[in-house]
Structure formats: structure tokens, C-alpha cells
Design an enzyme around this catalytic site. Sequence first.
Site, PDB file in Angstrom:
ATOM      1  CG  HIS A  43     -41.679 157.941  50.483  1.00 49.64           C
ATOM      2  ND1 HIS A  43     -42.813 158.266  50.037  1.00 49.64           N
ATOM      3  CD2 HIS A  43     -41.940 156.882  51.393  1.00 49.64           C
ATOM      4  CE1 HIS A  43     -43.649 157.605  50.250  1.00 49.64           C
ATOM      5  NE2 HIS A  43     -43.388 156.622  51.067  1.00 49.64           N
ATOM      6  CG  ASN A  59     -45.722 158.591  53.899  1.00 45.97           C
ATOM      7  OD1 ASN A  59     -46.634 158.037  53.539  1.00 45.97           O
ATOM      8  ND2 ASN A  59     -44.774 158.701  53.520  1.00 45.97           N
ATOM      9  CG  HIS A  68     -43.487 154.860  55.635  1.00 45.71           C
ATOM     10  ND1 HIS A  68     -44.771 154.579  55.591  1.00 45.71           N
ATOM     11  CD2 HIS A  68     -43.196 155.079  54.358  1.00 45.71           C
ATOM     12  CE1 HIS A  68     -45.425 154.789  54.441  1.00 45.71           C
ATOM     13  NE2 HIS A  68     -44.238 154.985  53.423  1.00 45.71           N
ATOM     14  NE  ARG A  94     -48.548 156.235  46.726  1.00 44.60           N
ATOM     15  CZ  ARG A  94     -47.656 155.683  47.356  1.00 44.60           C
ATOM     16  NH1 ARG A  94     -47.997 154.392  48.053  1.00 44.60           N
ATOM     17  NH2 ARG A  94     -46.689 156.095  47.753  1.00 44.60           N
ATOM     18  CG  ASP A  95     -47.348 156.085  51.284  1.00 44.26           C
ATOM     19  OD1 ASP A  95     -47.955 154.856  51.964  1.00 44.26           O
ATOM     20  OD2 ASP A  95     -46.116 156.127  51.242  1.00 44.26           O
ATOM     21  CB  CYS A 143     -46.095 149.904  52.082  1.00 45.43           C
ATOM     22  SG  CYS A 143     -46.229 148.740  50.768  1.00 45.43           S
TER      23      CYS A 143
HETATM   24  P1  HMG Z   1     -48.855 140.480  38.404  1.00 44.70           P
HETATM   25  O1  HMG Z   1     -50.020 139.821  39.152  1.00 44.70           O
HETATM   26  O2  HMG Z   1     -47.620 140.233  38.479  1.00 44.70           O
HETATM   27  O3  HMG Z   1     -49.493 141.250  37.152  1.00 44.70           O
HETATM   28  O4  HMG Z   1     -49.042 141.912  39.391  1.00 44.70           O
HETATM   29  P2  HMG Z   1     -49.882 140.588  35.796  1.00 44.70           P
HETATM   30  O5  HMG Z   1     -49.324 141.449  34.675  1.00 44.70           O
HETATM   31  O6  HMG Z   1     -49.575 139.130  35.761  1.00 44.70           O
HETATM   32  O7  HMG Z   1     -51.630 141.057  35.686  1.00 44.70           O
HETATM   33  C1  HMG Z   1     -52.258 140.372  36.693  1.00 44.70           C
HETATM   34  C2  HMG Z   1     -53.576 140.979  36.666  1.00 44.70           C
HETATM   35  O8  HMG Z   1     -53.421 142.324  37.199  1.00 44.70           O
HETATM   36  C3  HMG Z   1     -54.175 141.177  35.489  1.00 44.70           C
HETATM   37  O9  HMG Z   1     -55.992 140.998  35.586  1.00 44.70           O
HETATM   38  C4  HMG Z   1     -53.771 142.581  35.092  1.00 44.70           C
HETATM   39  O10 HMG Z   1     -54.932 143.055  33.977  1.00 44.70           O
HETATM   40  C5  HMG Z   1     -54.023 143.378  36.164  1.00 44.70           C
HETATM   41  P3  HMG Z   1     -56.735 139.738  35.477  1.00 44.70           P
HETATM   42  O11 HMG Z   1     -56.328 139.386  33.955  1.00 44.70           O
HETATM   43  O12 HMG Z   1     -56.114 138.606  36.297  1.00 44.70           O
HETATM   44  O13 HMG Z   1     -57.819 140.284  35.741  1.00 44.70           O
HETATM   45  N1  HMG Z   1     -53.014 144.331  36.191  1.00 44.70           N
HETATM   46  C6  HMG Z   1     -53.498 145.733  36.329  1.00 44.70           C
HETATM   47  N2  HMG Z   1     -54.786 146.289  36.809  1.00 44.70           N
HETATM   48  C7  HMG Z   1     -54.631 147.557  36.896  1.00 44.70           C
HETATM   49  N3  HMG Z   1     -53.680 148.529  36.754  1.00 44.70           N
HETATM   50  C8  HMG Z   1     -52.414 147.989  36.495  1.00 44.70           C
HETATM   51  C9  HMG Z   1     -52.402 146.403  36.249  1.00 44.70           C
HETATM   52  N4  HMG Z   1     -51.187 145.568  35.990  1.00 44.70           N
HETATM   53  C10 HMG Z   1     -51.767 144.489  35.933  1.00 44.70           C
HETATM   54  N5  HMG Z   1     -51.279 148.737  36.367  1.00 44.70           N
HETATM   55  C11 HMG Z   1     -48.567 144.416  39.727  1.00 44.70           C
HETATM   56  C12 HMG Z   1     -47.984 142.922  39.178  1.00 44.70           C
HETATM   57  C13 HMG Z   1     -47.342 145.371  39.718  1.00 44.70           C
HETATM   58  C14 HMG Z   1     -49.652 144.802  38.549  1.00 44.70           C
HETATM   59  C15 HMG Z   1     -49.019 144.157  41.046  1.00 44.70           C
HETATM   60  O14 HMG Z   1     -47.980 143.519  41.732  1.00 44.70           O
HETATM   61  C16 HMG Z   1     -49.393 145.459  41.629  1.00 44.70           C
HETATM   62  O15 HMG Z   1     -50.274 146.050  41.152  1.00 44.70           O
HETATM   63  N6  HMG Z   1     -48.472 145.885  42.495  1.00 44.70           N
HETATM   64  C17 HMG Z   1     -48.826 147.217  43.241  1.00 44.70           C
HETATM   65  C18 HMG Z   1     -48.441 147.142  44.680  1.00 44.70           C
HETATM   66  C19 HMG Z   1     -48.718 148.317  45.408  1.00 44.70           C
HETATM   67  O16 HMG Z   1     -49.691 149.187  44.734  1.00 44.70           O
HETATM   68  N7  HMG Z   1     -47.935 148.615  46.480  1.00 44.70           N
HETATM   69  C20 HMG Z   1     -48.241 149.950  47.241  1.00 44.70           C
HETATM   70  C21 HMG Z   1     -47.534 151.045  46.372  1.00 44.70           C
HETATM   71  S1  HMG Z   1     -45.786 151.002  46.798  1.00 44.70           S
HETATM   72  C22 HMG Z   1     -45.374 151.836  48.139  1.00 44.70           C
HETATM   73  O17 HMG Z   1     -46.255 152.070  48.812  1.00 44.70           O
HETATM   74  C23 HMG Z   1     -44.035 152.156  48.549  1.00 44.70           C
HETATM   75  C24 HMG Z   1     -43.789 153.841  48.359  1.00 44.70           C
HETATM   76  O18 HMG Z   1     -44.597 154.485  49.072  1.00 44.70           O
HETATM   77  C25 HMG Z   1     -42.415 154.031  48.805  1.00 44.70           C
HETATM   78  C26 HMG Z   1     -42.287 153.557  50.191  1.00 44.70           C
HETATM   79  O19 HMG Z   1     -42.501 153.672  51.124  1.00 44.70           O
HETATM   80  O20 HMG Z   1     -41.361 152.837  50.187  1.00 44.70           O
HETATM   81  C27 HMG Z   1     -43.965 154.181  47.059  1.00 44.70           C
HETATM   82 MG    MG Z   2     -44.582 154.894  51.212  1.00 42.50          MG
END
Ligand code: HMG
Ligand code: MG
Length: 306
Positions: A211, A253, A213, A19-20, A244
Site C-alpha cells: 500500500h 495513494n 502512497h 476510503r483512503d 491520511c
Molecule cells: P477514542 O476517542 O480513543 O475512542 O478513539 P473511544 O472508544 O474513547 O470513543 C470516543 C468516541 O468515539 C465515542 O463517542 C465513541 O462512541 C466513538 P462519544 O461518546 O464521544 O460521542 N467511537 C466510534 N464512533 C463510530 N465508529 C467507531 C467508533 N469508535 C468509537 N468505530 C478511535 C479511538 C479508534 C475510534 C479513533 O481514534 C478513530 O476513529 N480513529 C480513526 C482514524 C482513521 O480513520 N484514520 C484514517 C484511516 S487509517 C489510514 O488511512 C492508513 C491506511 O491507509 C494505511 C496507510 O496508508 O498507512 C489504512
Molecule cells: Mg493509506
Amino acid sequence: MNQQPGLPNKVKIVEVGPRDGLQNEKEALSLEVKVELVERLARAGFANVEAAAFVSPKWVPQMATSAEVMARIERLPGVIYSALVPNMQGFELALAGKADEVVVFGAASEAFSQKNINCSIAESIKRFEPVAKAAKDHGLRLRGSISTAFGCPYQGEVPLDAVGDVVARMRDLGCDEIDIADTIGVSTARKTQAVMLRAAQEFPIHQLSGHFHDTYGQALANIYAAMEVGVAIFHSSVAGLGGCPYAKGATGNVATEDVLYLMQGLGIETGVDLDQIVDAGLFISEKLGRKSVSRAGNALAAKRAG
Ligand code: HMG
Ligand code: MG
């Protein structure tokens, strides 16, 4: 048997490479490779593999095949296969994909919360409430992840109390485990201890995870420092994959091979076979067409080659 005072005898390592690690890759990897990576990691002995993220495919295209990955992987008994879910839409997909654990992910800095999940910290917690309830109703494990707990790429310093506040909110959601994440790898050992101890004022330290990096090369030192204050769960990524997409310049990581080598040297049990992880690291590095960034992985592979 570990003889060193202050360190645990046993740690849990959560492998987050699928995933990450993969979320940041520009080139689309085949489904077969993603599935094989998860399977190799589980076979190597991990009790918990972060296999998927049910997020917007527009935001993170590499995770768009998460449903297929979850459907195809051969599951080993006792292994927890986790999936990131930012909202109920993600939860429904994770449930359909038979995830054992869902991970709600927030941040300790407002700026990062906006960039990563497009809402404020308070709004994110509101979104997580129904997810937390649904997870409990379906008997799934619930994990909370807190990004930028040691520093933010947009806002810089993050106060200890900001971390404590989000830990308390994640606790109130009913999280079984809470990840304290150094998204951009800026922490150093004493800072790590201070943040972990602040988090532990809100939530039992044995349910907190680190966690880290490795952007500044401090991750192993941070893990050691965190163990000294009682943390015994860590995340790592095979071959040091990752980063990320919303933390520009942040590298992967800490490499799983490096963490396992450290634990082995300290006599701390992980349950994971280092040799098999070296193989998994070579496998995914070859598929990505580049050398692993794991120092221990590369050294062990070179030693094997003779
Ligand atoms: P948004 O644009 O504000 O959401 O995004 P929305 O509710 O307005 O929806 C917009 C569109 O997204 C719609 O589709 C929804 O259906 C779709 P459209 O009508 O435009 O075709 N949508 C989804 N599709 C699939 N699965 C879903 C989903 N939700 C909405 N769950 C949202 C808000 C949270 C969805 C967006 O910002 C997002 O997906 N962000 C994810 C970012 C991400 O994955 N970042 C990396 C992971 S975090 C990380 O790496 C940190 C970590 O490792 C810890 C660290 O190191 O810090 C964990
Ligand atoms: Mg991370």
C-alpha cells in the site's frame, strides 16, 4: 503473456479510493457521488473495493456516511466490499452494512498508532482480538493493515523487526491478508524489498500487499520492486486521491490509472479495465473540482480529446 522472469503473471489490485482517497477531503462530498464512485470502480473490474470506514465521525468526518454508502451501493457478485474497523463498535456497523471484509488497522510505529487510533500497538492488538473473532464467526474476510512500515512522520526510522513483530501479531489474529503500508510515501525500491522480505518471514508473501502512497514519487518503483520479491497484491486510488488525516503532508495513494498502465505494459493481468478507470478518475476529479494527479489518467484523457 508476461515473459519477464521474477514478475507475476497476474496481480490483484485493491481499489482504496472511496476510503483512503476520500477520507482526507475537506469538503463533504454528497452520498450520491460516493455511491457512484464505488459502483463505477466495481464495474471496471476490481475484485476488491475499499468502500467505507466505520471510525469515529469526530476523527474522520468524511467517512461519517459509510453506513449509507454500504446500504445504497449496488453490489456486483464476486466483488469484495471492504470496510475499515478500529474496534467492536466499528465491526458491528460493518456487519450491519454487509461488508464482505473488515480491515483492522494498526501501525509499526508507536507514535503513529497513538495519533491515528489513540492507543499503543499492544492495546490496538487487544482491541482487534474480539474483532478478529467476530469476523471469523460471521464468515467475513479479515485484513490487517500496518501503517508506517517504511517510515513514520513522528518518529522517523522504523526498524525492520518492528514491522515483522506487527505482521506476526496480525497473523496470530487470523488475518487473511496483511497490508504493508507506506503511509507517507518515503520508501525507495531496495528498502521496499527489505521490508517486504522481513514481513514475509512472518506471513506468506502471496498474502502480503503493498500500500504505497506516492508523496515522493516512488510508488510505481516500489510496486515493481515488491513484485520482484514476490508480492502480487497492491492498493491504488483512482485519480491518486487521498492521504491520511494523521500523516500531515502525505499525498494520495499511487494512482490506479498509473498502476494499470504499468501492468498493461508489463503484460501482467489485473482484470480491471483502464478505460473505465480513466472515466471514473475524470468523474471524481470533476466532482472535487480539481485535476486528477494521475499522469497516465491525464495523458489518456488528453489523447482521447484528440
Ligand atoms: P477514542 O476517542 O480513543 O475512542 O478513539 P473511544 O472508544 O474513547 O470513543 C470516543 C468516541 O468515539 C465515542 O463517542 C465513541 O462512541 C466513538 P462519544 O461518546 O464521544 O460521542 N467511537 C466510534 N464512533 C463510530 N465508529 C467507531 C467508533 N469508535 C468509537 N468505530 C478511535 C479511538 C479508534 C475510534 C479513533 O481514534 C478513530 O476513529 N480513529 C480513526 C482514524 C482513521 O480513520 N484514520 C484514517 C484511516 S487509517 C489510514 O488511512 C492508513 C491506511 O491507509 C494505511 C496507510 O496508508 O498507512 C489504512
Ligand atoms: Mg493509506
